[in-house]
Design a protein around this motif. Structure first.
Motif, mmCIF file in Angstrom:
data_model
loop_
_atom_site.group_PDB
_atom_site.id
_atom_site.type_symbol
_atom_site.label_atom_id
_atom_site.label_comp_id
_atom_site.label_asym_id
_atom_site.label_seq_id
_atom_site.Cartn_x
_atom_site.Cartn_y
_atom_site.Cartn_z
ATOM 1 N N ASP A 152 0.941 -1.329 0.050
ATOM 2 C CA ASP A 152 0.135 -0.041 -0.028
ATOM 3 C C ASP A 152 0.939 1.297 0.048
ATOM 4 N N CYS A 172 -10.988 -6.418 -8.042
ATOM 5 C CA CYS A 172 -12.209 -6.711 -8.436
ATOM 6 C C CYS A 172 -12.127 -7.237 -9.954
ATOM 7 N N THR A 200 -4.739 3.913 -4.158
ATOM 8 C CA THR A 200 -5.364 2.719 -3.424
ATOM 9 C C THR A 200 -6.526 3.213 -2.476
ATOM 10 N N GLY A 201 -6.703 4.053 -1.745
ATOM 11 C CA GLY A 201 -7.744 4.420 -1.054
ATOM 12 C C GLY A 201 -8.782 5.261 -2.044
ATOM 13 N N THR A 202 -8.513 5.707 -3.019
ATOM 14 C CA THR A 202 -9.409 6.399 -3.857
ATOM 15 C C THR A 202 -10.023 5.597 -4.826
ATOM 16 N N ARG A 203 -9.451 4.649 -5.749
ATOM 17 C CA ARG A 203 -10.133 3.419 -6.172
ATOM 18 C C ARG A 203 -10.306 3.846 -7.698
ATOM 19 N N GLY A 232 -4.523 5.163 2.476
ATOM 20 C CA GLY A 232 -4.374 4.190 1.399
ATOM 21 C C GLY A 232 -5.592 3.137 1.438
ATOM 22 N N TYR A 233 -5.245 1.928 1.096
ATOM 23 C CA TYR A 233 -6.404 0.817 1.384
ATOM 24 C C TYR A 233 -7.179 0.899 2.544
ATOM 25 N N GLU A 276 -11.939 -3.242 3.495
ATOM 26 C CA GLU A 276 -12.776 -3.586 2.537
ATOM 27 C C GLU A 276 -14.440 -3.359 2.822
ATOM 28 N N ASP A 282 -19.932 -0.229 -3.311
ATOM 29 C CA ASP A 282 -20.071 1.151 -4.455
ATOM 30 C C ASP A 282 -21.381 0.872 -4.919
ATOM 31 N N CYS A 318 -14.178 -9.163 0.877
ATOM 32 C CA CYS A 318 -12.781 -8.875 1.175
ATOM 33 C C CYS A 318 -11.682 -9.544 -0.131
ATOM 34 N N THR A 319 -12.342 -10.628 -0.712
ATOM 35 C CA THR A 319 -11.708 -11.131 -1.938
ATOM 36 C C THR A 319 -11.718 -10.387 -3.148
ATOM 37 N N LYS A 320 -12.990 -9.891 -3.454
ATOM 38 C CA LYS A 320 -13.423 -9.353 -4.769
ATOM 39 C C LYS A 320 -13.545 -7.973 -4.808
ATOM 40 N N PHE A 321 -13.391 -7.389 -3.609
ATOM 41 C CA PHE A 321 -13.738 -6.080 -3.485
ATOM 42 C C PHE A 321 -12.635 -5.050 -2.734
ATOM 43 N N ASN A 322 -12.597 -4.070 -2.748
ATOM 44 C CA ASN A 322 -11.235 -3.314 -1.892
ATOM 45 C C ASN A 322 -11.804 -2.061 -1.175
ATOM 46 N N GLY A 323 -12.991 -2.063 -1.107
ATOM 47 C CA GLY A 323 -13.555 -0.872 -0.246
ATOM 48 C C GLY A 323 -13.946 0.226 -1.217
ATOM 49 N N VAL A 324 -14.817 1.218 -0.561
ATOM 50 C CA VAL A 324 -15.417 2.406 -1.321
ATOM 51 C C VAL A 324 -14.155 3.396 -1.208
ATOM 52 N N SER A 325 -14.006 4.255 -2.192
ATOM 53 C CA SER A 325 -13.030 5.581 -2.153
ATOM 54 C C SER A 325 -13.416 6.513 -0.874
ATOM 55 N N TYR A 326 -12.256 6.669 -0.181
ATOM 56 C CA TYR A 326 -12.322 7.113 1.238
ATOM 57 C C TYR A 326 -13.101 8.664 1.135
ATOM 58 N N VAL A 353 -15.567 9.495 -0.672
ATOM 59 C CA VAL A 353 -16.681 9.312 -0.780
ATOM 60 C C VAL A 353 -17.513 8.647 0.363
#
Lengths: 407, 407
Positions: free
Chosen positions: A43, A110, A253-256, B71-72, B75, B106, B287-295, B297
């Motif tokens: 990261d 994804c 990484t945190g903006t996506r 960063g990340y 999730e 998202d 957690c496996t297929k997604f990396n979280g929503v833009s911070y 946002v």
């Protein structure tokens, strides 16, 4: 009765990085006085570039005003971003990719995870070892593997990356249908030459296979003779899909924001063996299960392609590569064998012992977090991955501590 | 040979809204002088609220500075947002939902589309007719249906919503395993009482079924006796997953933020008929297929729960509901029968003719875009959906044109 997809039960323990995070959290709780330095998860640590931030703010302001507000955007991504990608990342390298072959998404994780949905569950998959766990886990969930035994899932063809092959796997002896490749590699940091990559493209053409090429780390390539995209290789348009991301080059990484390239000629086969183009299928999948990336985020990504944006992004990459150089220097002077670090933010170090044991020792005795290679596969069992994503100062401190401990 | 998931070939034509967009674009090209008013796709038109915009900007600034950069993220979403959701959207209604049962994503489109991955492909699905196409299409892709014939996919239990049942489907006569419900409904705008919803929860409990409850339009409920979440119903925690979104209440269609609620007790069954809790499976999938929503946002979404944010969001909803009232008044005075519009931004109008024909006529002769009910299923064949999402002025103009044409 609502019955569960039992393939999920084949998955091993928790996701690698959640597992590491749990160990680190527990260590920090017990040792609050130690300043832990994280060189584990890949990261980034530096802020977005001024050009991206300015574009981001401007787009947020547009969202505040009814006259400039944007609701649902095109699922595939705005043309302004897709065009910038096609021109700058591909056409500038002589790779013939057009904007309608780009699918903007919220993450390469994804996309690499979802792409397998397009195929039948009985295809044979070839997965590197060591590997980014998502390729494997998403295929386990989809039922393309057997049970886990002796460190591997049955039914998967593992492409071993070892010191012997310079961490570029040999072509498979068995016939495979879907091939995952990643260069510059995560986790080994190794690169592939155009000739070697051509061998894979030829294999795919000869065996009616498809390559999923993860190029999330292309911006770290400093050796200009190396391919930055698989489409620099002749014949790749028919047999390769490429994944890219703004995470590592521009700090998203945190903006996506990420994207996938599916050339119009890229093909697979129906049950009768007839050629079908997968562009329209991925388009359908993308439009049905995804609703586009946040508009301000797309503007922030677009800004990385302006003249100023390119300079700033290059500086970001250079910053991390100076860290990579420092890590390489340290382990060279400690007489460890390693790969990566030259055209990659990852350094893959042969610890000559069990990787979780090495991970735990480093955490406990130096407060430095790495990633145990065993988490990436059997071939990683005696390796650790060190990431160059941290501040220069932290990397210096970490290297001093490591030198002290390992010398 | 890389073979395609042939279930994709069962899908009908293109996705409904892409289809409409294509017809509108072609009409506009031929009639550039006509000011087309879109009351078709349910997309908001008003800017984000000042409170959300301020939080959005503040978070973008944090991303500019190494010291505050993120960063990340987790999730599952940041705790600050999940806690605000749990307290404001559930606990305030007496629904016992905690922050670790919330999964930020998202989009509700993605979540309602992806959730079926957790289950075997041989379960029986119950899908409303008319219906938001994503529920159906994602199950077609997953192979849970047979071929399409006479307007319907074989193997699906369709829950008919008609004037006779007040657009709330009856419990199925056949046993079903996975039930999709959406209230306030898209497209009919109908609502469900707590007693009626209790019948569904009881059905699910009695038949070991699971309900996927789409509550994306809950903020439009004005009748306080109606349930705003399925967890207001006793026993729902064991048998229901709920989907929510910031798209329609806070104008996030182009900004992208939503969430899914999976209570800890929510259960399904393994092949041996043993109870398994699905929270951990969805967590693994997320957690496996997604990396979280833009911070940034997530910060903008969090701001909708501040005192000021709530007031502004309520005003946004009221604005659109004034439009809904205007649409209802118009069709009432034209003596059309319709549902919805009272606790929903959608008005479902019985056109007493083929819906695509009605759509084309309205487009050609009034320049007003609606959504043809046939695109939502067989039961929609003589209905059109009109959406209240547009400026008050445009809705006024559209209603004047419609009155002129249809009186």
């Amino acid at each position: 009765m609502i019955t569960l997809n039992e393939h999920y039960f084949k998955l091993q323990a928790s996701y690698l990085f959640s597992d590491i995070a749990a160990r680190v959290t527990s260590f920090q709780k017990e040792n609050p006085e130690i300043d832990v330095i994280k060189l584990g998860i890949g990261d980034v640590t530096k802020g977005l570039t001024p050009t991206s931030i300015a574009a981001f703010h401007k787009a947020v302001d547009e969202m505040a005003d009814d006259a400039t507000f944007r609701g649902y955007g095109p699922e595939q991504g705005y043309e302004f971003l897709r065009e910038a990608i096609a021109v700058n990342d591909f056409q500038s390298r002589g790779a013939d990719i057009s904007s309608d072959e780009i699918f903007v998404s919220d993450g390469a994780k994804c996309d690499t995870g979802n792409f397998q949905e397009l195929f039948t569950s009985d295809i044979t998959i070839a997965i590197p070892d060591p590997v980014y766990p998502v390729y494997l886990d998403t295929n386990v969930m989809a039922g393309r593997t057997g049970e886990f035994a002796d460190g591997r899932y049955r039914g998967v063809v593992y492409l071993e990356s070892t010191r012997e092959n310079n961490f570029v796997p040999d072509l498979p002896e068995d016939k495979v249908d879907l091939i995952y490749l990643c260069f510059p590699n995560n986790p080994t940091g190794s690169t592939i030459s155009k000739t070697e990559l051509k061998n894979w493209v030829d294999y795919a053409r000869d065996h009616k296979a498809l390559i999923l090429f993860d190029a999330a780390y292309e911006s770290f390539i400093r050796d200009d003779s190396l391919p930055k995209t698989i489409y620099e290789v002749e014949g790749a348009r028919e047999v390769a899909v490429e994944f890219r991301s703004f995470s590592k080059n521009a700090g998203f990484t945190g903006t996506r924001c990420a994207y996938t390239v599916v050339p119009k000629e890229c093909r697979a086969y129906d049950g009768k063996g007839n050629i079908q183009h997968i562009h329209s299928l991925w388009h359908r999948r993308h439009c049905t299960k995804f609703n586009g990336v946040s508009y301000p985020v797309q503007r922030a990504a677009e800004a990385t392609y302006s003249e100023e944006g390119k300079k700033e992004t290059r500086a970001l990459v250079d910053y991390y590569m100076r860290n990579a150089d420092a890590v390489c220097d340290t382990f060279r002077s400690l007489n460890y064998e390693f790969a990566g670090g030259e055209n990659s933010p990852y350094i893959w170090i042969d610890g000559k012992r069990d990787s979780w044991e090495f991970f735990d020792m480093l955490l406990r005795e130096t407060g430095v977090v790495c990633t145990p290679g065993g988490g990436f596969g059997k071939c990683g069992n005696q390796y650790i991955r060190i990431s160059a994503f941290n501040s220069y100062e932290n990397v210096q401190t970490a290297m001093t501590r490591l030198t002290e401990k390992l010398k």
